[in-house]
Design a protein around this motif. Sequence first.
Motif, short mmCIF file in Angstrom:
data_model
loop_
_atom_site.label_atom_id
_atom_site.label_comp_id
_atom_site.label_asym_id
_atom_site.label_seq_id
_atom_site.Cartn_x
_atom_site.Cartn_y
_atom_site.Cartn_z
N UNK A 118 -19.77 -36.50 32.06
CA UNK A 118 -18.67 -37.38 32.72
C UNK A 118 -17.90 -36.60 33.73
N UNK A 119 -18.58 -36.63 34.94
CA UNK A 119 -17.99 -35.89 36.16
C UNK A 119 -18.64 -36.36 37.35
N UNK A 120 -17.78 -35.99 38.58
CA UNK A 120 -18.13 -36.41 39.88
C UNK A 120 -18.55 -34.89 40.51
N UNK A 121 -19.82 -35.12 41.22
CA UNK A 121 -20.52 -33.67 41.45
C UNK A 121 -20.29 -34.11 43.35
N UNK A 122 -19.54 -33.40 43.93
CA UNK A 122 -19.63 -33.56 45.24
C UNK A 122 -20.44 -33.19 46.03
N UNK A 123 -21.18 -33.65 47.14
CA UNK A 123 -22.28 -32.77 47.76
C UNK A 123 -21.73 -31.40 48.47
N UNK A 124 -20.53 -31.44 48.80
CA UNK A 124 -19.90 -30.24 49.52
C UNK A 124 -18.40 -30.62 49.73
N UNK A 125 -17.80 -29.58 50.16
CA UNK A 125 -16.39 -29.52 50.63
C UNK A 125 -15.90 -30.99 51.37
N UNK A 126 -16.83 -31.05 52.50
CA UNK A 126 -16.50 -32.19 53.31
C UNK A 126 -16.34 -33.55 52.44
N UNK A 127 -17.54 -33.65 51.77
CA UNK A 127 -17.71 -34.73 50.83
C UNK A 127 -16.51 -35.04 50.06
N UNK A 128 -15.86 -34.04 49.37
CA UNK A 128 -15.05 -34.00 48.41
C UNK A 128 -13.55 -34.49 49.33
N UNK A 129 -13.62 -33.95 50.48
CA UNK A 129 -12.29 -34.32 51.52
C UNK A 129 -12.34 -35.80 51.79
N UNK A 130 -13.43 -36.12 52.13
CA UNK A 130 -13.47 -37.52 52.31
C UNK A 130 -13.14 -38.61 51.41
N UNK A 131 -13.59 -38.12 49.79
CA UNK A 131 -13.30 -38.82 48.67
C UNK A 131 -11.77 -38.90 48.61
N UNK A 132 -11.25 -37.70 48.90
CA UNK A 132 -9.76 -37.45 48.69
C UNK A 132 -8.98 -38.35 49.79
N UNK A 133 -9.47 -38.41 50.96
CA UNK A 133 -8.71 -39.27 51.87
C UNK A 133 -8.99 -40.59 51.53
N UNK A 134 -10.01 -41.11 51.10
CA UNK A 134 -10.37 -42.56 50.67
C UNK A 134 -9.26 -42.68 49.63
N UNK A 135 -9.38 -42.01 48.47
CA UNK A 135 -8.47 -42.04 47.35
C UNK A 135 -7.01 -42.35 47.64
N UNK A 136 -6.59 -41.34 48.63
CA UNK A 136 -5.36 -41.34 49.41
C UNK A 136 -4.61 -42.50 49.83
N UNK A 137 -5.51 -43.08 50.90
CA UNK A 137 -5.34 -44.14 51.16
C UNK A 137 -5.03 -45.32 50.15
N UNK A 138 -5.96 -45.57 49.52
CA UNK A 138 -5.97 -46.64 48.49
C UNK A 138 -4.76 -46.29 47.36
N UNK A 139 -4.42 -45.49 47.10
CA UNK A 139 -3.11 -45.30 46.30
C UNK A 139 -1.95 -45.47 46.96
N UNK A 140 -1.78 -44.98 48.32
CA UNK A 140 -0.62 -45.31 49.02
C UNK A 140 -0.43 -46.73 49.19
N UNK A 141 -1.37 -47.58 49.11
CA UNK A 141 -1.17 -49.07 49.06
C UNK A 141 -0.90 -49.60 47.68
N UNK A 142 -1.58 -48.94 46.85
CA UNK A 142 -1.29 -49.54 45.43
C UNK A 142 -1.59 -48.41 44.31
N UNK A 143 -0.57 -47.83 43.81
CA UNK A 143 -0.46 -46.57 42.73
C UNK A 143 -1.47 -46.99 41.75
N UNK A 144 -1.50 -48.29 41.27
CA UNK A 144 -2.12 -48.55 40.15
C UNK A 144 -3.52 -49.03 40.26
N UNK A 145 -3.98 -48.62 41.37
CA UNK A 145 -5.50 -49.19 41.90
C UNK A 145 -6.49 -48.66 41.04
N UNK A 146 -7.60 -49.23 40.87
CA UNK A 146 -8.72 -48.73 40.13
C UNK A 146 -9.98 -48.63 41.36
N UNK A 147 -10.76 -47.37 40.87
CA UNK A 147 -11.83 -47.15 41.90
C UNK A 147 -13.31 -47.30 40.84
#
Length: 217
Positions: free
Chosen positions: A1-30
């Motif tokens: 049970x793990x997420x394996x990012x392709x590299x630092x840039x991919x992990x950064x993109x995921x963080x930005x996406x999740x950050x924007x989602x949670x900014x709109x809804x802290x209880x959101x699911x992904x």
Amino acid sequence: RALRPGGPADLGDAVVFLGRVTALDRAALVRLRDGGGRVTGYARLPFGVLVSRTVAGAVGPSDVTVGAAELLAALDEGPGRSDPVPLPASRDLEWRTPLPPLAGWQRLDEVPADVVRSLVRAGAETLRAVPAGAAASAGESLLDHEALTVSSVERTAGVPLRVLTAVSRMGFLGLTGETGGGAGVVVVSAVGGWVRLAAAYGSAYHHQVSGLALSPR
């Protein structure tokens, strides 16, 4: 049970996406889906639009739902920028939103990103002009308004303002004037009852459902 990012840039993109989602809804699911070297994260925004972001990497299980805020915290605390990040507790049973097809999309047209920005801006200005007492109902009606119509030889698709707003609010359009990597256009495609707006940094979807629809996992 793990997420394996392709590299630092991919992990950064995921963080930005999740950050924007949670900014709109802290209880959101992904919902995370593995696609052969790529991972797509889906989230439903509080104003009823499904959005997604795809990055290089892998996730196990290959289809799993977790809390967006919990996953964001796990990525921020990951042991290494390219190491597997343990997933939060599964919340598969809480996901209620159908997902778009993986294949069969018909490209309808390209729309300049600046056109999308101007439509969203005009919608926001219209909403601000509505008297405060009528803002809730007027806002829903405005978001449901088909602000954009796109046609190909075989099909015409209307796109509600709420979908255009999602593309803008999630930062998928990039910066004004940015053109590299397809940032200057939004590609509109359709399949079945689905319409997709694919921008440089993510996609938003409009799903037209007639009557009661049940979608299996």
